[in-house]
Design a protein around this motif. Sequence first.
Motif, PDB file in Angstrom:
ATOM      1  N   VAL A  54       2.104   1.886  -3.417  1.00  0.00           N
ATOM      2  CA  VAL A  54       1.060   2.449  -4.289  1.00  0.00           C
ATOM      3  C   VAL A  54       0.903   3.952  -4.029  1.00  0.00           C
ATOM      4  N   TYR A  86       0.850  -1.209   0.000  1.00  0.00           N
ATOM      5  CA  TYR A  86       0.000   0.000   0.000  1.00  0.00           C
ATOM      6  C   TYR A  86       0.879   1.251   0.000  1.00  0.00           C
ATOM      7  N   LEU A 130      -1.727   1.733 -11.497  1.00  0.00           N
ATOM      8  CA  LEU A 130      -1.735   0.343 -11.045  1.00  0.00           C
ATOM      9  C   LEU A 130      -2.945  -0.345 -11.672  1.00  0.00           C
ATOM     10  N   LEU A 131      -2.679  -1.450 -12.351  1.00  0.00           N
ATOM     11  CA  LEU A 131      -3.767  -2.177 -12.999  1.00  0.00           C
ATOM     12  C   LEU A 131      -4.020  -3.497 -12.284  1.00  0.00           C
ATOM     13  N   SER A 132      -5.240  -3.956 -12.380  1.00  0.00           N
ATOM     14  CA  SER A 132      -5.539  -5.283 -11.858  1.00  0.00           C
ATOM     15  C   SER A 132      -5.191  -6.283 -12.974  1.00  0.00           C
ATOM     16  N   PRO A 133      -4.960  -7.548 -12.714  1.00  0.00           N
ATOM     17  CA  PRO A 133      -5.095  -8.163 -11.389  1.00  0.00           C
ATOM     18  C   PRO A 133      -3.895  -7.917 -10.491  1.00  0.00           C
ATOM     19  N   VAL A 134      -4.182  -7.937  -9.194  1.00  0.00           N
ATOM     20  CA  VAL A 134      -3.127  -7.910  -8.184  1.00  0.00           C
ATOM     21  C   VAL A 134      -3.206  -9.260  -7.469  1.00  0.00           C
ATOM     22  N   VAL A 135      -2.113  -9.982  -7.502  1.00  0.00           N
ATOM     23  CA  VAL A 135      -2.104 -11.322  -6.903  1.00  0.00           C
ATOM     24  C   VAL A 135      -1.080 -11.349  -5.781  1.00  0.00           C
ATOM     25  N   MET A 136      -1.549 -11.753  -4.607  1.00  0.00           N
ATOM     26  CA  MET A 136      -0.638 -11.881  -3.461  1.00  0.00           C
ATOM     27  C   MET A 136      -0.547 -13.359  -3.101  1.00  0.00           C
ATOM     28  N   GLN A 137       0.660 -13.843  -3.029  1.00  0.00           N
ATOM     29  CA  GLN A 137       0.885 -15.266  -2.743  1.00  0.00           C
ATOM     30  C   GLN A 137       1.830 -15.356  -1.547  1.00  0.00           C
ATOM     31  N   ALA A 138       1.371 -16.111  -0.536  1.00  0.00           N
ATOM     32  CA  ALA A 138       2.226 -16.260   0.649  1.00  0.00           C
ATOM     33  C   ALA A 138       3.447 -17.091   0.292  1.00  0.00           C
TER      34      ALA A 138
END
Lengths: 172, 169
Positions: free
Chosen positions: A127, A124, A139-147
Amino acid sequence: MMLDRQSSSFELTLSLFAVIVLLLGVSVWLLIPETKTYLHLQDETRTAVQTTDRIQMEYDRLYEEKASTEAEAAALSERFENRAEAEDVLAWVRKFLNEAEMVSAAPDGTFALRVRVASPAAFYGFVDQLDSAPWVLRLLSPVVMQAEAGGIAVAFTLRVATPAAVPPPLQK
Amino acid sequence: MAYNFIDAVSKTPFSGAVRKVWYGGAFLLALLLAASAVVHSMSGGAREALAKEKTVQETLVLQSDQLTRQQAQFEFGKLLRQQTRTANVLMADQLFDLLDLVPDDATLERFEFNETSVIFAGVCRRFDAMRTDMSRALSGQYRIAETTQTAQKGQTRFMLRFTANGEMP
């Protein structure tokens, strides 16, 4: 002698009449049209001067408006004109997110990136910093967060915004 | 001598007056012509002044048009930048709000966000409660389109996919 007097009186009357007709003719056919033309031109010139004054005032207003926004306009124009190369964008992103890598870069200024952050808050914060970039970045989607072990891998896309079409000026 | 009679007629007392009338007429005519010439010359000057004004007007209109274009370009760019900034902030806020819905007892493994759908995947102890809470919280924008869950060591491994209202599931 009577006939002579009558004849001369007639000549005088005729002469007076002829001179008056001649003077009237010159007045009607030459002086009056010339005067009318001059007065008309004078009136048009006066109107034109007033119009010029009005246009000049409008020009001055526009010039002052432009002068007041010149610095901002120059900075903004520079942002839009800056060429966004993949390595430059990546270097800028790495100022905020060390572990960043470029996944793909399209010629239209679209950059797919992958960063590793400790928490979503770091993303954040990044951004929020987008507005300070030397380009106008969206900032464009998609935003993918992977643990991942010890962090979060975030995949996202940035696009360099360019004013492709400038609207025509408003008609007055 | 008959011709003398005729000559005598030409020297009438009124011939001088007639001449004066014509001289006066010629003088007035010359005055009128001179006045016409002066007015004509003044018209030429006025015409030149008018042409100059028109030229100045055209130049000013061109320059004003250029300034208007530059200003419009600046305003357009400014608007584009503001819209971009707003869109970025809105997306960050939306991400924050969505992730804030995940309860503390859940561990998120994957989160996907795009314009039409949101996917949450991870493990949670109270999955049913989480699903109900999230579904209620997002009901204004999204609805659940897909749920998968498997029990695993007292926890539930889940995948919740929401789609935006109005989108096909």
